[in-house]
Write a protein that holds these residues in place. Structure first.
Motif, PDB file in Angstrom:
ATOM      1  N   PRO A   1       7.008   6.629  29.953  1.00  0.00           N
ATOM      2  CA  PRO A   1       7.688   5.349  29.703  1.00  0.00           C
ATOM      3  C   PRO A   1       9.144   5.418  30.147  1.00  0.00           C
ATOM      4  CG  PRO A   1       6.423   6.049  27.783  1.00  0.00           C
ATOM      5  CD  PRO A   1       6.419   7.205  28.741  1.00  0.00           C
ATOM      6  N   ALA A   2       9.640   4.291  30.609  1.00  0.00           N
ATOM      7  CA  ALA A   2      11.030   4.211  31.073  1.00  0.00           C
ATOM      8  C   ALA A   2      11.699   2.997  30.431  1.00  0.00           C
ATOM      9  CB  ALA A   2      11.086   4.104  32.593  1.00  0.00           C
ATOM     10  N   PRO A   3      12.980   3.091  30.100  1.00  0.00           N
ATOM     11  CA  PRO A   3      13.657   1.967  29.430  1.00  0.00           C
ATOM     12  C   PRO A   3      13.800   0.740  30.315  1.00  0.00           C
ATOM     13  CG  PRO A   3      15.236   3.683  30.024  1.00  0.00           C
ATOM     14  CD  PRO A   3      13.873   4.243  30.280  1.00  0.00           C
ATOM     15  N   TRP A   4      13.643   0.909  31.638  1.00  0.00           N
ATOM     16  CA  TRP A   4      13.784  -0.235  32.536  1.00  0.00           C
ATOM     17  C   TRP A   4      12.434  -0.890  32.865  1.00  0.00           C
ATOM     18  CZ3 TRP A   4      14.645   4.814  34.503  1.00  0.00           C
ATOM     19  CH2 TRP A   4      13.630   5.295  35.326  1.00  0.00           C
ATOM     20  N   ARG A   5      11.341  -0.363  32.335  1.00  0.00           N
ATOM     21  CA  ARG A   5      10.003  -0.814  32.731  1.00  0.00           C
ATOM     22  C   ARG A   5       9.232  -1.327  31.526  1.00  0.00           C
ATOM     23  NH1 ARG A   5       5.409   2.652  36.068  1.00  0.00           N
ATOM     24  NH2 ARG A   5       3.655   1.295  35.594  1.00  0.00           N
ATOM     25  N   LEU A   6       8.475  -2.415  31.723  1.00  0.00           N
ATOM     26  CA  LEU A   6       7.631  -2.974  30.677  1.00  0.00           C
ATOM     27  C   LEU A   6       6.332  -2.184  30.593  1.00  0.00           C
ATOM     28  CD1 LEU A   6       7.980  -6.784  31.529  1.00  0.00           C
ATOM     29  CD2 LEU A   6       9.247  -5.520  29.792  1.00  0.00           C
ATOM     30  N   ASP A   7       5.952  -1.783  29.370  1.00  0.00           N
ATOM     31  CA  ASP A   7       4.628  -1.198  29.217  1.00  0.00           C
ATOM     32  C   ASP A   7       3.603  -2.332  29.117  1.00  0.00           C
ATOM     33  OD1 ASP A   7       4.844  -2.247  26.649  1.00  0.00           O
ATOM     34  OD2 ASP A   7       5.424  -0.337  25.757  1.00  0.00           O
ATOM     35  N   ARG A   8       2.345  -1.992  28.914  1.00  0.00           N
ATOM     36  CA  ARG A   8       1.297  -3.014  28.935  1.00  0.00           C
ATOM     37  C   ARG A   8       1.496  -4.056  27.832  1.00  0.00           C
ATOM     38  NH1 ARG A   8      -4.725  -0.806  30.436  1.00  0.00           N
ATOM     39  NH2 ARG A   8      -4.267  -0.145  32.569  1.00  0.00           N
ATOM     40  N   THR A   9       1.852  -3.596  26.642  1.00  0.00           N
ATOM     41  CA  THR A   9       2.045  -4.525  25.534  1.00  0.00           C
ATOM     42  C   THR A   9       3.219  -5.457  25.796  1.00  0.00           C
ATOM     43  OG1 THR A   9       1.199  -2.845  24.003  1.00  0.00           O
ATOM     44  CG2 THR A   9       2.415  -4.697  23.055  1.00  0.00           C
ATOM     45  N   ALA A  10       4.320  -4.892  26.274  1.00  0.00           N
ATOM     46  CA  ALA A  10       5.503  -5.700  26.570  1.00  0.00           C
ATOM     47  C   ALA A  10       5.240  -6.672  27.715  1.00  0.00           C
ATOM     48  CB  ALA A  10       6.690  -4.797  26.897  1.00  0.00           C
ATOM     49  N   LEU A  11       4.482  -6.218  28.730  1.00  0.00           N
ATOM     50  CA  LEU A  11       4.165  -7.099  29.860  1.00  0.00           C
ATOM     51  C   LEU A  11       3.322  -8.282  29.396  1.00  0.00           C
ATOM     52  CD1 LEU A  11       4.360  -7.485  32.939  1.00  0.00           C
ATOM     53  CD2 LEU A  11       2.228  -6.190  33.133  1.00  0.00           C
ATOM     54  N   ALA A  12       2.374  -8.024  28.508  1.00  0.00           N
ATOM     55  CA  ALA A  12       1.540  -9.107  27.992  1.00  0.00           C
ATOM     56  C   ALA A  12       2.369 -10.102  27.188  1.00  0.00           C
ATOM     57  CB  ALA A  12       0.411  -8.530  27.136  1.00  0.00           C
ATOM     58  N   LEU A  13       3.336  -9.593  26.398  1.00  0.00           N
ATOM     59  CA  LEU A  13       4.183 -10.477  25.610  1.00  0.00           C
ATOM     60  C   LEU A  13       5.101 -11.304  26.512  1.00  0.00           C
ATOM     61  CD1 LEU A  13       5.193 -11.526  22.942  1.00  0.00           C
ATOM     62  CD2 LEU A  13       6.664  -9.513  22.730  1.00  0.00           C
ATOM     63  N   ALA A  14       5.647 -10.675  27.566  1.00  0.00           N
ATOM     64  CA  ALA A  14       6.492 -11.415  28.505  1.00  0.00           C
ATOM     65  C   ALA A  14       5.699 -12.519  29.197  1.00  0.00           C
ATOM     66  CB  ALA A  14       7.089 -10.461  29.539  1.00  0.00           C
TER      67      ALA A  14
ATOM     68  N   CYS B   1      12.196 -14.539  28.216  1.00  0.00           N
ATOM     69  CA  CYS B   1      10.897 -13.875  28.308  1.00  0.00           C
ATOM     70  C   CYS B   1      11.012 -12.367  28.125  1.00  0.00           C
ATOM     71  CB  CYS B   1      10.256 -14.186  29.653  1.00  0.00           C
ATOM     72  SG  CYS B   1       9.756 -15.905  29.884  1.00  0.00           S
ATOM     73  N   LEU B   2      12.115 -11.777  28.567  1.00  0.00           N
ATOM     74  CA  LEU B   2      12.288 -10.323  28.511  1.00  0.00           C
ATOM     75  C   LEU B   2      13.031  -9.856  27.271  1.00  0.00           C
ATOM     76  CD1 LEU B   2      13.262  -9.724  32.247  1.00  0.00           C
ATOM     77  CD2 LEU B   2      11.102  -9.117  31.161  1.00  0.00           C
ATOM     78  N   HIS B   3      13.424 -10.783  26.409  1.00  0.00           N
ATOM     79  CA  HIS B   3      14.246 -10.428  25.253  1.00  0.00           C
ATOM     80  C   HIS B   3      13.531  -9.422  24.357  1.00  0.00           C
ATOM     81  CE1 HIS B   3      16.805 -10.668  21.778  1.00  0.00           C
ATOM     82  NE2 HIS B   3      15.800 -11.108  21.042  1.00  0.00           N
ATOM     83  N   GLY B   4      14.194  -8.289  24.097  1.00  0.00           N
ATOM     84  CA  GLY B   4      13.676  -7.288  23.179  1.00  0.00           C
ATOM     85  C   GLY B   4      12.603  -6.388  23.747  1.00  0.00           C
ATOM     86  N   LEU B   5      12.306  -6.494  25.045  1.00  0.00           N
ATOM     87  CA  LEU B   5      11.199  -5.730  25.623  1.00  0.00           C
ATOM     88  C   LEU B   5      11.657  -4.540  26.454  1.00  0.00           C
ATOM     89  CD1 LEU B   5       8.882  -8.685  26.730  1.00  0.00           C
ATOM     90  CD2 LEU B   5       8.947  -7.466  24.544  1.00  0.00           C
ATOM     91  N   LEU B   6      12.918  -4.491  26.839  1.00  0.00           N
ATOM     92  CA  LEU B   6      13.465  -3.361  27.599  1.00  0.00           C
ATOM     93  C   LEU B   6      14.382  -2.542  26.692  1.00  0.00           C
ATOM     94  CD1 LEU B   6      14.401  -5.261  30.895  1.00  0.00           C
ATOM     95  CD2 LEU B   6      12.395  -3.818  30.522  1.00  0.00           C
ATOM     96  N   GLY B   7      14.895  -1.447  27.221  1.00  0.00           N
ATOM     97  CA  GLY B   7      15.878  -0.682  26.467  1.00  0.00           C
ATOM     98  C   GLY B   7      17.106  -1.524  26.187  1.00  0.00           C
ATOM     99  N   PRO B   8      17.782  -1.331  25.055  1.00  0.00           N
ATOM    100  CA  PRO B   8      18.945  -2.175  24.713  1.00  0.00           C
ATOM    101  C   PRO B   8      20.015  -2.190  25.793  1.00  0.00           C
ATOM    102  CG  PRO B   8      18.295  -0.791  22.851  1.00  0.00           C
ATOM    103  CD  PRO B   8      17.493  -0.329  24.013  1.00  0.00           C
ATOM    104  N   LYS B   9      20.316  -1.032  26.358  1.00  0.00           N
ATOM    105  CA  LYS B   9      21.340  -0.972  27.393  1.00  0.00           C
ATOM    106  C   LYS B   9      20.869  -1.702  28.652  1.00  0.00           C
ATOM    107  CE  LYS B   9      23.616   2.847  27.667  1.00  0.00           C
ATOM    108  NZ  LYS B   9      24.031   4.243  27.969  1.00  0.00           N
ATOM    109  N   GLN B  10      19.594  -1.523  29.010  1.00  0.00           N
ATOM    110  CA  GLN B  10      19.059  -2.184  30.201  1.00  0.00           C
ATOM    111  C   GLN B  10      19.031  -3.707  30.008  1.00  0.00           C
ATOM    112  OE1 GLN B  10      17.925   0.744  29.086  1.00  0.00           O
ATOM    113  NE2 GLN B  10      18.513   1.888  30.911  1.00  0.00           N
ATOM    114  N   GLU B  11      18.709  -4.144  28.807  1.00  0.00           N
ATOM    115  CA  GLU B  11      18.656  -5.587  28.563  1.00  0.00           C
ATOM    116  C   GLU B  11      20.043  -6.217  28.672  1.00  0.00           C
ATOM    117  OE1 GLU B  11      17.302  -8.788  25.104  1.00  0.00           O
ATOM    118  OE2 GLU B  11      16.619  -6.704  25.017  1.00  0.00           O
ATOM    119  N   ARG B  12      21.061  -5.568  28.117  1.00  0.00           N
ATOM    120  CA  ARG B  12      22.416  -6.104  28.216  1.00  0.00           C
ATOM    121  C   ARG B  12      22.877  -6.156  29.672  1.00  0.00           C
ATOM    122  NH1 ARG B  12      23.184  -2.951  23.407  1.00  0.00           N
ATOM    123  NH2 ARG B  12      23.962  -1.195  24.657  1.00  0.00           N
TER     124      ARG B  12
END
Length: 483
Positions: free
Chosen positions: A143-156, A201-212
């Motif tokens: 897993p990487a903080p800049w990449r969506l896993d399967r669960t996060a991708l489905a939520l996005a 759509c991406l809120h809360g799904l990436l690493g905090p630093k990557q999201e900011r």
């Protein structure tokens, strides 16, 4: 940077090479970035380095596409992780040694299998064996903080599918992340980002630093595409652009550091001399090219068929705009819109005798300097109900003492002392909250209240999540702490 004379000499050297093999084998273009002379160089006032600017349309669209491909995993691979390992970055994302399991795919490879249903089982097995032999080096990616896993991708995708766009958007709600072709147009990608739909759509799904950092980049793209600027703000815009791109280099894989990403640095540098992107990007030219290509009906005589079509089109427009042709009994379609460009759009109006609720009348009377309520209750009020398809059932907001959000219920006009007042009756939502940078409400209607049309915002992009209605584009605040 080369001077004009140096650049001309290098280009001339390339042209003087005797054949294509020598031009390709000398690697001169790679070493110098130059490839032969061009016609503009004959102009005495032409200075390429000072007069050229990157095309903002293609640059920004490619930046958005590259970022979305990275966070959805389409452009993530073993090479990307090995690059991070070489520069001693993101240690937790490095590839594990001695693994031969194929990489988890998130770029829609399941659709490829679905498309092969008609093929025989033997053909599929042969193709899968070939694919496996070609992907020996692929392995499980941590897993990487800049990449969506399967669960996060489905939520996005779920959030993207729940979006409601107002009129004027190029696309419809869909799984924009797992199906990138749903954002195939460059203007559509730009709208997806500048409307804050992508950020929501991406809120809360990436690493905090990557999201900011991503919010910072999206905010810069939104500012770069404004229609006008103050000269005093241009220096600050350049600084914000450089900062956002530096943060992208810090918090995302180095594979994003392409020439396209670098060109974004130079876009705000051209604003003082060339003006905003809105006045010089290639969207109108691309649309004209699209229209021209649709007129090609004879592949053997491309130019002549295009010119014949344009001549007919130009003649029709002239005849209609000059009123030579009687258009009363004609269904004109787009021609009618062209003829009425300089005329105000006619709204469908219907006079109705109606009585409004006393609370609504009290709110209306605050705008007028007279006791309107009693007169309306006694005599009724002749209102002109206005049908505006671009506003009906849309979701604007109003900023009074507090933020107010609602859905357009009806629109009507009232003529008072020679002045026409346009009113919008809104069903107001209850339980207004501001959480994580987005205004949201309960969909339960609290009351109905009239507002002047000039006092409400344009229709907003909205999304639904956890039984709440999110007004995505309203006053989004960047969480810039800890950058």
């Amino acid at each position: 940077m080369y001077t004009n004379e140096e650049e001309y000499d290098l280009r001339k050297q390339y042209d003087d090479l005797p054949n294509k093999n020598q031009k390709n084998n000398t690697n001169m273009q790679k070493r110098t970035g130059l490839k032969g002379t061009y016609s503009f160089m004959k102009l005495p006032y032409h200075k390429r380095s000072e007069q050229m600017q990157p095309d903002g349309m293609h640059t920004i669209a490619d930046v958005i596409g590259n970022v979305l491909d990275t966070i959805t995993g389409k452009d993530d691979s073993k090479k990307v992780r090995l690059c991070e390992q070489e520069f001693d970055r993101f240690k937790d994302t490095w590839v594990k040694e001695n693994t031969d399991v194929t990489e988890e795919s998130t770029d829609g490879s399941s659709n490829e299998v679905v498309g092969q249903k008609r093929k025989s089982v033997t053909q599929i097995n042969v193709q899968q064996k070939k694919k496996k032999s070609n992907n020996v080096e692929q392995c499980v990616l941590p897993p990487a903080p800049w990449r969506l896993d399967r669960t996060a991708l489905a939520l996005a995708d779920k959030r993207a599918k729940s979006l409601q766009y107002p009129p004027g958007f190029d696309y419809h709600p869909d799984k924009h992340f797992s199906k990138p072709w749903t954002l195939r147009t460059m203007h559509g990608k730009l709208q997806f980002v500048t409307s804050n739909a992508a950020a929501w759509c991406l809120h809360g799904l990436l690493g905090p630093k990557q999201e900011r950092t991503l919010l910072k980049l999206f905010d810069v793209l939104k500012k770069l595409t404004k229609e006008e600027y103050k000269v005093a703000d241009l220096e600050q815009l350049q600084e914000e652009t450089h900062e956002a791109l530096a943060l992208i280099e810090r918090d995302f894989p180095l594979s994003l550091q392409t020439i396209t990403m670098h060109l974004l640095h130079h876009i705000p540098e051209g604003f003082p001399r060339y003006g905003p992107l809105y006045g010089r990007w290639l969207f109108p030219y691309e649309r004209v090219n699209c229209w021209i290509t649709r007129q090609v009906l004879n592949k053997h005589r491309i130019e002549s068929t295009v010119m014949e079509t344009y001549a007919i089109y130009d003649w029709c427009v002239f005849m209609l705009m000059s009123d030579i042709v009687d258009t009363d009994d004609l269904t004109l379609g787009k021609f009618e819109d062209i003829c009425n460009l300089n005329e105000p759009k006619k709204e469908t109006m219907k006079k109705t005798q109606t009585l409004l609720e006393e609370k609504v009348l009290d709110d209306m009377s605050e705008v007028y300097d007279f006791a309107l309520t009693s007169r309306m209750n006694k005599q009724g009020l002749a209102l002109k109900s206005v049908e505006k398809k671009n506003l009906k059932d849309q979701h604007p907001c109003v900023k009074e003492d507090d933020m107010v959000f609602g859905r357009v219920k009806s629109i009507f006009e009232h003529d008072w002392r020679g002045k026409m007042y346009t009113w919008v009756l809104l069903d107001l939502f209850s339980d207004v909250a501001y959480t994580d940078g987005f205004w949201n409400v309960s969909e339960r209607v609290n009351c109905c209240k009239p507002f002047l049309l000039d006092d409400i915002s344009e229709p907003q992009v909205i999304g639904r999540d956890n039984d709440r209605l999110f007004f995505i584009g309203v006053d989004v605040k960047l969480c810039s702490n800890e950058l």
